[in-house]
Design an enzyme around this catalytic site. Sequence first.
Site, PDB file in Angstrom:
ATOM      1  N   ASP A  32    -131.347  73.063  12.713  1.00 57.46           N
ATOM      2  CA  ASP A  32    -129.792  72.944  11.917  1.00 57.46           C
ATOM      3  C   ASP A  32    -129.987  72.386  10.321  1.00 57.46           C
ATOM      4  OD1 ASP A  32    -128.676  73.429  14.328  1.00 57.46           O
ATOM      5  OD2 ASP A  32    -127.663  71.483  14.510  1.00 57.46           O
ATOM      6  N   ASP A  36    -128.858  74.501   7.141  1.00 58.19           N
ATOM      7  CA  ASP A  36    -127.961  73.863   6.148  1.00 58.19           C
ATOM      8  C   ASP A  36    -128.735  73.856   4.876  1.00 58.19           C
ATOM      9  OD1 ASP A  36    -126.534  73.189   8.149  1.00 58.19           O
ATOM     10  OD2 ASP A  36    -126.887  71.325   8.426  1.00 58.19           O
ATOM     11  N   GLU A 114     -91.527  66.544   9.743  1.00 61.12           N
ATOM     12  CA  GLU A 114     -93.118  65.791  10.207  1.00 61.12           C
ATOM     13  C   GLU A 114     -93.908  66.561   9.155  1.00 61.12           C
ATOM     14  OE1 GLU A 114     -93.696  67.104  14.148  1.00 61.12           O
ATOM     15  OE2 GLU A 114     -91.498  66.956  14.637  1.00 61.12           O
ATOM     16  N   LYS A 116     -96.958  68.549   7.790  1.00 61.43           N
ATOM     17  CA  LYS A 116     -97.625  69.654   8.314  1.00 61.43           C
ATOM     18  C   LYS A 116     -99.049  69.433   8.176  1.00 61.43           C
ATOM     19  CE  LYS A 116     -97.647  74.881   8.251  1.00 61.43           C
ATOM     20  NZ  LYS A 116     -98.784  75.066   8.084  1.00 61.43           N
ATOM     21  N   ARG A 137    -105.495  78.095  19.570  1.00 60.32           N
ATOM     22  CA  ARG A 137    -104.315  78.995  19.377  1.00 60.32           C
ATOM     23  C   ARG A 137    -104.607  80.503  19.650  1.00 60.32           C
ATOM     24  NH1 ARG A 137    -101.944  82.279  15.448  1.00 60.32           N
ATOM     25  NH2 ARG A 137     -99.363  82.135  15.960  1.00 60.32           N
ATOM     26  N   TYR A 218     -97.680  66.704  18.395  1.00 61.90           N
ATOM     27  CA  TYR A 218     -96.482  66.905  18.003  1.00 61.90           C
ATOM     28  C   TYR A 218     -95.632  67.836  18.759  1.00 61.90           C
ATOM     29  CZ  TYR A 218     -98.900  71.085  15.873  1.00 61.90           C
ATOM     30  OH  TYR A 218     -99.790  71.953  15.519  1.00 61.90           O
ATOM     31  N   LYS A 282     -87.840  70.707  12.417  1.00 63.04           N
ATOM     32  CA  LYS A 282     -87.488  71.116  13.721  1.00 63.04           C
ATOM     33  C   LYS A 282     -86.137  70.737  14.045  1.00 63.04           C
ATOM     34  CE  LYS A 282     -92.286  70.408  15.044  1.00 63.04           C
ATOM     35  NZ  LYS A 282     -93.214  69.707  15.664  1.00 63.04           N
ATOM     36  N   CYS A 430    -103.381 110.567   3.178  1.00 60.15           N
ATOM     37  CA  CYS A 430    -103.882 109.780   2.047  1.00 60.15           C
ATOM     38  C   CYS A 430    -104.906 108.689   2.544  1.00 60.15           C
ATOM     39  CB  CYS A 430    -102.676 108.826   1.410  1.00 60.15           C
ATOM     40  SG  CYS A 430    -103.260 107.400   0.217  1.00 60.15           S
TER      41      CYS A 430
HETATM   42  S1  IVH Z   1     -94.919  72.671  15.477  1.00 61.06           S
HETATM   43  C1  IVH Z   1     -93.708  76.693  16.729  1.00 61.06           C
HETATM   44  N1  IVH Z   1     -95.442  70.599  13.989  1.00 61.06           N
HETATM   45  O1  IVH Z   1     -98.573  74.629  11.438  1.00 61.06           O
HETATM   46  C2  IVH Z   1     -94.087  75.381  15.784  1.00 61.06           C
HETATM   47  N2  IVH Z   1     -96.798  72.790  13.760  1.00 61.06           N
HETATM   48  O2  IVH Z   1     -97.907  77.200  10.280  1.00 61.06           O
HETATM   49  C3  IVH Z   1     -95.215  75.384  15.620  1.00 61.06           C
HETATM   50  N3  IVH Z   1     -98.665  72.346  12.274  1.00 61.06           N
HETATM   51  O3  IVH Z   1     -99.431  76.813  14.132  1.00 61.06           O
HETATM   52  C4  IVH Z   1     -95.813  73.889  16.033  1.00 61.06           C
HETATM   53  N4  IVH Z   1     -98.394  70.313  11.532  1.00 61.06           N
HETATM   54  O4  IVH Z   1    -100.886  74.674  13.707  1.00 61.06           O
HETATM   55  C5  IVH Z   1     -95.792  71.812  14.390  1.00 61.06           C
HETATM   56  N5  IVH Z   1     -96.128  68.648  12.697  1.00 61.06           N
HETATM   57  C6  IVH Z   1     -96.264  69.831  13.192  1.00 61.06           C
HETATM   58  C7  IVH Z   1     -97.485  70.503  12.377  1.00 61.06           C
HETATM   59  C8  IVH Z   1     -97.471  71.877  12.891  1.00 61.06           C
HETATM   60  C9  IVH Z   1     -99.099  71.309  11.517  1.00 61.06           C
HETATM   61  C10 IVH Z   1     -99.185  73.889  12.203  1.00 61.06           C
HETATM   62  C11 IVH Z   1     -99.507  74.338  13.590  1.00 61.06           C
HETATM   63  C12 IVH Z   1     -98.888  75.796  13.438  1.00 61.06           C
HETATM   64  C13 IVH Z   1     -98.764  75.914  11.987  1.00 61.06           C
HETATM   65  C14 IVH Z   1     -97.721  76.949  11.625  1.00 61.06           C
END
Ligand code: IVH
Length: 674
Positions: A32, A36, A114, A116, A137, A218, A282, A430
């Site tokens: 490794d 690196d 919340e 992100k 995912r 979340y 949300k 095209c």
């Molecule tokens: S809720 C359908 N809550 O953002 C609702 N997502 O761009 C999606 N993410 O795929 C999930 N913080 O990976 C939710 N507080 C939060 C989040 C969050 C980050 C990410 C999650 C999602 C992506 C969408």
Amino acid sequence: MINNINDYNKKIKLLKIFDKNYYDLNKPKISDAEYDLLKKEILDFEQKNKKLNLNFASNKVGFSPSKKFSKVLHTEKMLSLDNAFDLSDIENFYKKIKNYLSFHLDDNILLTAEPKIDGISASLFYSNGILARGLSRGDGEYGEDITENLMTINDIPKKIEIKNLPSSFEVRGEVYIGKKDFEKLKDNFANPRNAAGGSLRQKDSKNTAKIPLKFFAYSTIQKNQNICKTQIEFLDFLKKCKFNINPLSTVVENISQLEKNYKKIEALRSSLDYDIDGLVYKVNDFSLQQRLGNLSNSPRWAIAHKFSAEKAFSKIIDIEIQVGRTGALTPVAKVDPVTVGGVVVSNATLHNEDEIIRKDIRIGDVVCIQRAGDVIPQVLYVEKNKRTKDSKPYAFPKKCPCGNDTVKEFNSTTKKMDAVRRCPDIAYECPFMAKERLKHFVSKEALNIDGLGKKVIDNFWQLNLIKFPSDIFNLNYDHIKQLDGWGDLSCNNLKQAIELSKNITLEKFIYSIGIRHIGQENAKILASYFKNIKNFEKLFDSKKITEELSNLREIDGIGETQINALNNFFSNNKNTEVIKKLVHALKIKSFEKITSGIFANKLLMFTGGFSKMSRSEAKSIAESQGGKVLGSLSKKLNYLVVGNSKPTNSKIEKAKEIGIEIIDEEKWYKLLNR
Ligand code: IVH
């Protein structure tokens, strides 16, 4: 030590060989530490010679993704989020949900706000309180089984000891790396998000365990929402289950509270030990979330409010034209490489001809470039005081690079000419459009072929290995095996992925063709109408197409734009030939219609507005109960549902005349038990 471009190329070759041995053959050739070191050497050379625009190591998402994880169907699709960039986007979001729910515009809808988290999402499945499986995912529908790696994360409880936990319980959240911890890994990864992704997908979970991954929980799946009534209560419940919840999550009652909170969190952003790229709002009430439901890829009940984008200045060296799948000619500025928000940018979109004129952008100009999260970098404006005499105005080409004369269309919605110039090709003539169609065909939302990404398509296209979608199913693997970067194992993997992709639903197939104006939602409507590929094939038959298309007029959701697009596409022989070959190569599953429910096999039509729900919600309820909603009156109709607000009387009269059952608004709610 890399002294020149020859040394550089040799080291890249070496790195590719080591990568292959490690990821594909599972037999690392070097330690490794040696790996690196080699990667750091390459990265250093790239950084020092930015002008050369080399970005092999800079673009490498940590380690190459491993192919060893098995794919597992998510219990409920893992969706992504629609983006809002300013308050007017948020106002629009409020308007849309209130309209859908038939709320008054002054009514309050509580939202959770919340942070992100900029990490990698994961779904954890607990069976009788024991962590049984963890998935990435993936493509949203199928995730990768990364249970072992997730097990190494301390923040993830392996056991939930709480009374009344459902025997099947699912928690979704974000895996991330703290900024301080990332400092130690900085040389190997472009940013903390890539580092988290790379370490989560290690073949050996011992390697994952070495990296300090963390987890914020979340959300859950709809099936488990009965535990609580609201999202904020659910976050509290997760806390009781010993999950980490982001402490900055809160409830906002209106747009002014939302704005205040946004500013507060944006100001805190740099002091947090984890990367966030915005806020997620949300709808707090779970029952409203359920009513709002989802679109193909994102919920109606949530939106991401991105932080203001990062900006930087650079010089335009040239302007190139890119031709998209639908023929749109997009001008792209080639700029001196510049770092915008931690990412090296050398291309930025100029959108279209009108924008170049409006912003008076010339080759040689110094421009402001903006990059917002996962959105393509764009040129915002010219620094006019830095303009020199050498700057050259750009004459937007009137021809597509394929030689076709381009057109600007009249947009019937805006009643204006489109700003976008298009190549009018509707078949596969095209080559630029054809290649983009191939990329669309293999993309995640369409056939989703692992290992056949955009770069591979470019490569195979150039080598004449793939020109039409059906070529994918007749690849010459003996030839591919000999290509740089390919071998027995990677060929077998590709073969397998292609074989797997052959089983496809009718709606995905329709979407994958890439017909203009037929996106995922319309593909779904068409699939539910045609039911199986045999019926859909009538569109390929010059004797039947006119009748079929006129039948489509009665479907709610399909309009003249879509009908014209289908007509343009299928009245071309070359297109039908290409699609027929595909039908032959694939195993297209019939549309699975909902056969139970109060409207099973019934045709409905709506007229007038309802007080407790919007037309969209009523339609979606009818469909979830097995019904099909028509857009115009027909003898086949079973019910005409009449809302109290301004129904069309002539429709009611006509329906009565032909003996169609009328359901008034009160009866409609009774049927739905509301
Ligand atoms: S809720 C359908 N809550 O953002 C609702 N997502 O761009 C999606 N993410 O795929 C999930 N913080 O990976 C939710 N507080 C939060 C989040 C969050 C980050 C990410 C999650 C999602 C992506 C969408």
